[in-house]
Design a protein around this motif. Structure first.
Motif, PDB file in Angstrom:
ATOM      1  N   GLN A 288       0.840  -1.207   0.000  1.00  0.00           N
ATOM      2  CA  GLN A 288       0.000   0.000   0.000  1.00  0.00           C
ATOM      3  C   GLN A 288       0.870   1.250   0.000  1.00  0.00           C
ATOM      4  O   GLN A 288       0.551   2.234  -0.673  1.00  0.00           O
ATOM      5  CB  GLN A 288      -0.913   0.022   1.234  1.00  0.00           C
ATOM      6  N   ILE A 289       1.984   1.209   0.751  1.00  0.00           N
ATOM      7  CA  ILE A 289       2.912   2.344   0.785  1.00  0.00           C
ATOM      8  C   ILE A 289       3.466   2.592  -0.616  1.00  0.00           C
ATOM      9  O   ILE A 289       3.526   3.734  -1.091  1.00  0.00           O
ATOM     10  CB  ILE A 289       4.064   2.075   1.784  1.00  0.00           C
ATOM     11  N   GLY A 290       3.839   1.513  -1.318  1.00  0.00           N
ATOM     12  CA  GLY A 290       4.349   1.645  -2.680  1.00  0.00           C
ATOM     13  C   GLY A 290       3.337   2.278  -3.615  1.00  0.00           C
ATOM     14  O   GLY A 290       3.678   3.130  -4.443  1.00  0.00           O
ATOM     15  N   VAL A 291       2.056   1.895  -3.459  1.00  0.00           N
ATOM     16  CA  VAL A 291       0.996   2.448  -4.308  1.00  0.00           C
ATOM     17  C   VAL A 291       0.820   3.936  -4.029  1.00  0.00           C
ATOM     18  O   VAL A 291       0.711   4.746  -4.956  1.00  0.00           O
ATOM     19  CB  VAL A 291      -0.332   1.675  -4.087  1.00  0.00           C
ATOM     20  N   VAL A 292       0.816   4.317  -2.740  1.00  0.00           N
ATOM     21  CA  VAL A 292       0.648   5.732  -2.378  1.00  0.00           C
ATOM     22  C   VAL A 292       1.809   6.553  -2.934  1.00  0.00           C
ATOM     23  O   VAL A 292       1.605   7.621  -3.533  1.00  0.00           O
ATOM     24  CB  VAL A 292       0.555   5.898  -0.844  1.00  0.00           C
ATOM     25  N   LEU A 293       3.034   6.055  -2.764  1.00  0.00           N
ATOM     26  CA  LEU A 293       4.208   6.793  -3.256  1.00  0.00           C
ATOM     27  C   LEU A 293       4.169   6.929  -4.770  1.00  0.00           C
ATOM     28  O   LEU A 293       4.491   7.974  -5.325  1.00  0.00           O
ATOM     29  CB  LEU A 293       5.501   6.085  -2.826  1.00  0.00           C
TER      30      LEU A 293
ATOM     31  N   ASP B  31       1.415   6.792  -6.799  1.00  0.00           N
ATOM     32  CA  ASP B  31       0.281   7.555  -7.324  1.00  0.00           C
ATOM     33  C   ASP B  31       0.281   9.015  -6.890  1.00  0.00           C
ATOM     34  O   ASP B  31      -0.126   9.880  -7.646  1.00  0.00           O
ATOM     35  CB  ASP B  31      -1.036   6.903  -6.904  1.00  0.00           C
ATOM     36  N   SER B  32       0.717   9.299  -5.652  1.00  0.00           N
ATOM     37  CA  SER B  32       0.591  10.662  -5.139  1.00  0.00           C
ATOM     38  C   SER B  32       1.909  11.423  -5.076  1.00  0.00           C
ATOM     39  O   SER B  32       1.910  12.639  -4.953  1.00  0.00           O
ATOM     40  CB  SER B  32      -0.020  10.647  -3.744  1.00  0.00           C
ATOM     41  N   HIS B  33       3.032  10.722  -5.117  1.00  0.00           N
ATOM     42  CA  HIS B  33       4.302  11.408  -4.914  1.00  0.00           C
ATOM     43  C   HIS B  33       5.302  11.194  -6.043  1.00  0.00           C
ATOM     44  O   HIS B  33       6.457  11.609  -5.936  1.00  0.00           O
ATOM     45  CB  HIS B  33       4.919  10.974  -3.577  1.00  0.00           C
ATOM     46  N   GLY B  34       4.901  10.514  -7.090  1.00  0.00           N
ATOM     47  CA  GLY B  34       5.770  10.366  -8.260  1.00  0.00           C
ATOM     48  C   GLY B  34       6.997   9.503  -8.047  1.00  0.00           C
ATOM     49  O   GLY B  34       7.975   9.636  -8.776  1.00  0.00           O
ATOM     50  N   VAL B  35       6.973   8.621  -7.047  1.00  0.00           N
ATOM     51  CA  VAL B  35       8.098   7.700  -6.836  1.00  0.00           C
ATOM     52  C   VAL B  35       7.779   6.424  -7.601  1.00  0.00           C
ATOM     53  O   VAL B  35       6.963   5.622  -7.159  1.00  0.00           O
ATOM     54  CB  VAL B  35       8.308   7.380  -5.336  1.00  0.00           C
ATOM     55  N   ALA B  36       8.412   6.235  -8.760  1.00  0.00           N
ATOM     56  CA  ALA B  36       8.096   5.060  -9.563  1.00  0.00           C
ATOM     57  C   ALA B  36       8.594   3.795  -8.874  1.00  0.00           C
ATOM     58  O   ALA B  36       7.831   2.862  -8.634  1.00  0.00           O
ATOM     59  CB  ALA B  36       8.718   5.189 -10.947  1.00  0.00           C
ATOM     60  N   GLN B  37       9.871   3.757  -8.544  1.00  0.00           N
ATOM     61  CA  GLN B  37      10.463   2.612  -7.856  1.00  0.00           C
ATOM     62  C   GLN B  37      11.236   3.113  -6.650  1.00  0.00           C
ATOM     63  O   GLN B  37      12.204   3.865  -6.807  1.00  0.00           O
ATOM     64  CB  GLN B  37      11.420   1.858  -8.794  1.00  0.00           C
ATOM     65  N   VAL B  38      10.832   2.665  -5.457  1.00  0.00           N
ATOM     66  CA  VAL B  38      11.518   3.100  -4.239  1.00  0.00           C
ATOM     67  C   VAL B  38      12.969   2.645  -4.269  1.00  0.00           C
ATOM     68  O   VAL B  38      13.877   3.370  -3.878  1.00  0.00           O
ATOM     69  CB  VAL B  38      10.793   2.555  -2.984  1.00  0.00           C
TER      70      VAL B  38
END
Length: 149
Positions: free
Chosen positions: A51-56, A58-65
């Protein structure tokens, strides 16, 4: 030939393709420390790693952490002491089994649900065996349907 699914006849091949470059895109300006802090903030709210990956994304433009921080979300959570005690996939399998059991208490005659509960629990045992071997679970951990809820 693709390997089939465990408990269905699907042989699906669709999956998202990751970019070839393993570095963060040139337009991405957020520092890796800020991303780590953000991950910890979201974990405090009770979000799972996916879920954290999805939020990052969709909302913060982080494609791959991993491209930004050189670390996966779960590893960052472990380093900061936010790791879940059960691995996420196992947790969701157990949750599903509990829901099916609850349904079977209400409707005893549902043979289909009974059959699928057996499949779900087979997957739970298989996944837990893997996590015990890879030391993510204690060796004496056991799935009991009575205590799962």
């Amino acid at each position: 030939p693709k390997m089939g699914r465990m408990h269905s006849k699907g042989k699906g091949m669709s999956a998202s393709a990751l970019p070839y470059k393993k570095t963060a895109p040139s337009w991405f300006k957020t520092s890796s420390q800020e991303v780590c802090d953000h991950i910890c903030r979201l974990a405090k709210k009770g979000l799972t790693p996916s879920q954290i990956g999805v939020v990052l994304r969709d909302s913060h433009g982080v494609a791959q952490v991993k491209a930004v921080t050189n670390n996966r979300i779960l590893r960052i959570l472990k380093a900061n002491g936010f790791a879940p005690e059960l691995p996420e996939d196992l947790y969701h399998l157990i949750k599903k089994a509990v829901q099916v059991r609850k349904h079977l208490e209400r409707s005893r005659k549902d043979k289909d649900a009974k059959f699928h509960l057996i499949l779900i629990e087979a997957r739970i045992h298989r996944v837990s065996r893997y996590y015990k071997e890879s030391k993510h679970l204690p060796p004496n951990w056991k799935y009991q349907s009575a205590t799962a809820a």
